[in-house]
Design an enzyme around this catalytic site. Sequence first.
Site, PDB file in Angstrom:
ATOM      1  N   LYS A 202       1.208  -0.970   0.094  1.00 54.36           N
ATOM      2  CA  LYS A 202      -0.226  -0.345   0.093  1.00 54.36           C
ATOM      3  C   LYS A 202       0.888   0.964  -0.105  1.00 54.36           C
ATOM      4  CE  LYS A 202      -3.749  -2.456  -0.465  1.00 54.36           C
ATOM      5  NZ  LYS A 202      -3.837  -3.422   0.510  1.00 54.36           N
TER       6      LYS A 202
HETATM    7  C1  LIG Z   1     -10.158  -3.670  -1.130  1.00 55.00           C
HETATM    8  C2  LIG Z   1      -9.106  -4.436   0.008  1.00 55.00           C
HETATM    9  N1  LIG Z   1     -10.324  -4.563   1.137  1.00 55.00           N
HETATM   10  C3  LIG Z   1      -9.973  -4.839   2.373  1.00 55.00           C
HETATM   11  C4  LIG Z   1      -8.527  -5.220   2.256  1.00 55.00           C
HETATM   12  C5  LIG Z   1      -7.826  -5.997   3.517  1.00 55.00           C
HETATM   13  O1  LIG Z   1      -6.952  -5.083   3.855  1.00 55.00           O
HETATM   14  P1  LIG Z   1      -5.674  -5.724   5.395  1.00 55.00           P
HETATM   15  O2  LIG Z   1      -4.964  -6.278   4.002  1.00 55.00           O
HETATM   16  O3  LIG Z   1      -4.457  -4.504   5.760  1.00 55.00           O
HETATM   17  O4  LIG Z   1      -6.097  -6.635   5.894  1.00 55.00           O
HETATM   18  C6  LIG Z   1      -7.262  -5.372   1.031  1.00 55.00           C
HETATM   19  C7  LIG Z   1      -6.453  -6.386   1.643  1.00 55.00           C
HETATM   20  O5  LIG Z   1      -5.229  -5.730   0.090  1.00 55.00           O
HETATM   21  C8  LIG Z   1      -8.104  -4.728   0.072  1.00 55.00           C
HETATM   22  O6  LIG Z   1      -7.063  -4.235  -0.730  1.00 55.00           O
END
Ligand SMILES: Cc1ncc(COP(=O)(O)O)c(C=O)c1O
Length: 403
Positions: A202
């Site tokens: 990210k």
């Molecule tokens: C659109 C979206 N929502 C939620 C998440 C979940 O985030 P995390 O990996 O920090 O749990 C991601 C992860 O890449 C994502 O791309």
Amino acid sequence: MTALPTKIETLAIHGGSPVREKFLPYGRQSLDEQDVQAVVEVLRSDWLTTGPKVDEFEEQFATWVGAKHAVSFSSGTAALHGAAFAAGVGRGNEAITTPMTFCATANCVLYLEAKPVFADVSPDTLNLEPREVTKKLSSRTKAIIAVDYAGHPADLSPLNALAKQHGLALIEDACHALGAEYGGKRVGGIADMTVFSFHPVKHLTTGEGGMVTTNNTTLAETLRRFRNHGISSEARQRQQAGQWFYEMTLLGFNYRLTDFACALGISQLRKLDENLARRRTIAALYTRAFRELPGVVAPAVRDDVNPAWHLYPIRLKLEALSANRGEIFRALRAENIGVNVHYIPVHTHPYYRERFGYRGGEFPVAEDAYERLISLPMFHGMTDGDVEDVITAVSKVCEAYSR
Ligand SMILES: Cc1ncc(COP(=O)(O)O)c(C=O)c1O
């Protein structure tokens, strides 16, 4: 007279030389010595978790996105869980979301024993289409969970209006979109709650980590309790107040982000403007190059939006190519370009098919896009040479497979 075609080079997948020797990933973090020192300092301090760095990160983050409150979580997924809980999503009710996302967006609804109801996406941005959302509203709907796919903000004005009109919460999953602008404002204070992820690919990383931002003080308080077992105060507050008493008022989780992760977040935040600008430059270079390339459609950008470019997903014009997405994908990988695919529509995963009976064909726009999508490498540490290699490889492969 049209120019003669240039010599078509043998693809690496067919035994030719790859465009580059070293594999280029689709995303990766950039950390410098300041980041390392910031973490080390906290490791030598009194507070590894629930300490002062958490407040500091949250305050700076809220200011940066332009929201009143920011509540940190141990991941974007945990942050989504918290936001859905705070929105009142629970047993027997529903939340409307997009199939064109990572499964975590819909899973957070299932964690709360509610039902994720999918609505199809707009053909240009692949974001939740407000008209499709309208068709899915029911007396059980509690929330709309929109995703800023690839970093392009969702259609927030009509979605906000729909949410207001029907007494729902609008949760914006901005895990792709830190720094994206909608109507001249950064996302973070536009929806009722906005969710971010700090995974290494990210814009800003804390290893794992997430944040919910909101302008609503009551929601912020619920989010703080939810990420700390549902308890009314945190350990440092009790220590400072010299008291032991606390109360658990709701069923929460341990979703806290550590102080050393927050220190990394603070350090990364200082570089965010620069990193965003770099992603925007890379996107502009790609878009300029692909405008002329038959076989490829560059991502659309709506008026009044400035995307954050977490991903750069091209769509293949399969009608102009003699190969399908899988073949193009493998050919690009053989050129040492780390392409990826975002996303397999959530309702087509075996778990969702088995539990809800999806057969495919329910969300034609998302499903058609899926057959054509390829995410090209996109991260702020990419050099101009890396960008050039990606453009060369995409041109080489598309030319070789052009009809
Ligand atoms: C659109 C979206 N929502 C939620 C998440 C979940 O985030 P995390 O990996 O920090 O749990 C991601 C992860 O890449 C994502 O791309």
